[in-house]
Enzyme design. Sequence first.
Site, short mmCIF file in Angstrom:
data_model
loop_
_atom_site.label_atom_id
_atom_site.label_comp_id
_atom_site.label_asym_id
_atom_site.label_seq_id
_atom_site.Cartn_x
_atom_site.Cartn_y
_atom_site.Cartn_z
N THR A 74 0.79 -1.23 0.00
CA THR A 74 0.00 0.00 0.00
C THR A 74 0.83 1.28 0.00
O THR A 74 0.63 2.16 -0.85
CB THR A 74 -0.94 -0.01 1.23
OG1 THR A 74 -1.83 -1.12 1.08
CG2 THR A 74 -1.73 1.29 1.35
N TYR A 158 -4.36 10.61 9.63
CA TYR A 158 -5.00 9.32 9.34
C TYR A 158 -5.75 8.77 10.54
O TYR A 158 -5.21 8.67 11.64
CB TYR A 158 -3.97 8.29 8.86
CG TYR A 158 -4.63 6.99 8.49
CD1 TYR A 158 -5.49 6.93 7.40
CD2 TYR A 158 -4.44 5.83 9.23
CE1 TYR A 158 -6.14 5.75 7.04
CE2 TYR A 158 -5.07 4.64 8.89
CZ TYR A 158 -5.92 4.61 7.80
OH TYR A 158 -6.56 3.44 7.46
N ASP A 241 -4.28 0.43 -5.63
CA ASP A 241 -2.82 0.36 -5.46
C ASP A 241 -2.24 -1.00 -5.84
O ASP A 241 -1.06 -1.11 -6.16
CB ASP A 241 -2.43 0.73 -4.02
CG ASP A 241 -3.23 -0.02 -2.96
OD1 ASP A 241 -4.24 -0.69 -3.30
OD2 ASP A 241 -2.85 0.06 -1.78
N HIS A 343 -0.85 -9.40 -0.45
CA HIS A 343 -0.25 -8.79 -1.64
C HIS A 343 1.14 -8.33 -1.25
O HIS A 343 1.52 -8.42 -0.08
CB HIS A 343 -1.12 -7.60 -2.10
CG HIS A 343 -1.41 -6.62 -1.01
ND1 HIS A 343 -0.64 -5.52 -0.76
CD2 HIS A 343 -2.38 -6.61 -0.05
CE1 HIS A 343 -1.13 -4.85 0.26
NE2 HIS A 343 -2.18 -5.50 0.72
P1 AMP Z 1 -1.42 -3.14 3.58
O1 AMP Z 1 -2.65 -3.86 3.22
O2 AMP Z 1 -0.70 -3.79 4.70
O3 AMP Z 1 -0.52 -2.84 2.42
O4 AMP Z 1 -1.87 -1.71 4.13
C1 AMP Z 1 -3.21 -1.27 4.17
C2 AMP Z 1 -3.41 -0.52 5.42
O5 AMP Z 1 -2.65 0.69 5.40
C3 AMP Z 1 -4.84 -0.03 5.58
O6 AMP Z 1 -5.69 -0.99 6.17
C4 AMP Z 1 -4.68 1.19 6.44
O7 AMP Z 1 -5.01 0.95 7.77
C5 AMP Z 1 -3.21 1.55 6.34
N1 AMP Z 1 -3.09 2.94 5.90
C6 AMP Z 1 -3.57 3.46 4.77
N2 AMP Z 1 -3.30 4.77 4.68
C7 AMP Z 1 -2.64 5.10 5.80
C8 AMP Z 1 -2.08 6.30 6.30
N3 AMP Z 1 -2.16 7.45 5.59
N4 AMP Z 1 -1.45 6.24 7.49
C9 AMP Z 1 -1.32 5.07 8.17
N5 AMP Z 1 -1.85 3.91 7.75
C10 AMP Z 1 -2.49 3.91 6.58
ZN ZN Z 2 -3.15 -1.45 -0.41
ZN ZN Z 3 -3.50 -4.89 2.10
#
Ligand code: AMP
Ligand code: ZN
Ligand code: ZN
Length: 408
Positions: A74, A158, A241, A343
């Site tokens: 992400t 956030y 993403d 992912h």
């Molecule tokens: P991942 O699936 O591990 O790649 O990351 C997804 C997670 O990133 C989401 O569930 C959010 O909780 C977290 N996330 C998204 N945007 C932000 C942000 N701006 N600051 C902190 N965490 C975030």
């Molecule tokens: Zn993501």
């Molecule tokens: Zn994820």
Amino acid sequence: MLRFLTKELVSVCLLSLIIITGYSQQNEKPYIVLLSLDGFRHDFPEKYPTPNLDSIAKDGVRAKALLPCFPTKTFPNHYSIVTGLYPDHHGIVANKFYDPASGKVFALGSKEKFNPVFYGGEPIWNVAEAQGIKTAAYFWPGSDVPVHGKYPSIWKKYDKQTTLAQRLDSVVYWLQLPPENRPHFIALYLEQPDMDEHEFGPWSEEAKQQVLLADSLVGVLRCAINALPIADQVNLIIVSDHGLVETSNTRSISLEEYIPARWLANPETMGSPVVFLKAKPEYYDSIQSVIVTIPHTKGYVSKYMPRRFHFGKNPRCLDFTVVAESGWSIITNPPEKIKKGNHGYDNENKDMWAIFYATGPAFKKGYVQKTFLNISIYPLIAQILGISIPPADGKLKLVRRMLNTHSE
Ligand code: AMP
Ligand code: ZN
Ligand code: ZN
């Protein structure tokens, strides 16, 4: 849940119809609303009814797929979209990583997420603001961090608990601010369907409901935008993403079985399905010979990863990068729970591919764009806003055919 939220969102839309007042003084410059639906697989619209995305494709542009950068996580990808740089070049090389220069660990839930030292490149909001264009962001990764000491004109810290309706309300409200305060670029982030795909699997009923909800949200947002006096100046771009693939605790590899922690200078190897390893000098050669033998993974000397990854030269990728085969997990240190979807895998893997839809005055109608890397969205946005950008990895020439101004 879906019915409830959808009703809530429809009310946002109706409300926006009612409260709209005409502005005598209109700013003729274009607007862009960039919406990210985290983890929305490129093939969801083929598998599930997504009438609102389909309608954008009919009235605007759809890419066959949007290619994420490696690693397909992400933070690296959202930050690539707004900087036009590969993660190797902007420095957010994963959601969690060790930085040898500072000795610090970057992680989403930690205070280091707010440390600008980690964030390279020039986010599009900084570039636009420096050229006199107001911008706003609702939770876009990087937007609540003072990158080079600056934020968008409007930004939010956030907070996962913020409802979809709150986020939408704000975006529609921002587009009704007096012209001198109204942002011309707005980035909006939503966590779903990613969260439910992790929890229940990408092909679960729960994830399907989130896909349907995300699509109705797109419809509500479009309807609210269409009701604005500036409707014919607004471009709506919908992206994701990365995709997600099913994982299982029957498909896991214990790294420790092959590379003992005592060989490593960074015993923490967080981040399945991609781990970065730093060798103790005396074990460098041992690790180099072992990483190519670990089943269901590919191991690379980071700085010599195949060119197509555009990854591994940043010191934060450490000495070695190990990537699990699609659907497999690496048991890391500290161990993470293996959920039903994940992912982060090779970006050539179609399960990781994302979406791109766009409509508005800048875009052709009914145009299908061939698959492109998300770093080209940066020059695309700059072109629409009429701003100049610093050198980037993304190239306008790969995507400009989708613009109205481009004739074949
Ligand atoms: P991942 O699936 O591990 O790649 O990351 C997804 C997670 O990133 C989401 O569930 C959010 O909780 C977290 N996330 C998204 N945007 C932000 C942000 N701006 N600051 C902190 N965490 C975030
Ligand atoms: Zn993501
Ligand atoms: Zn994820």
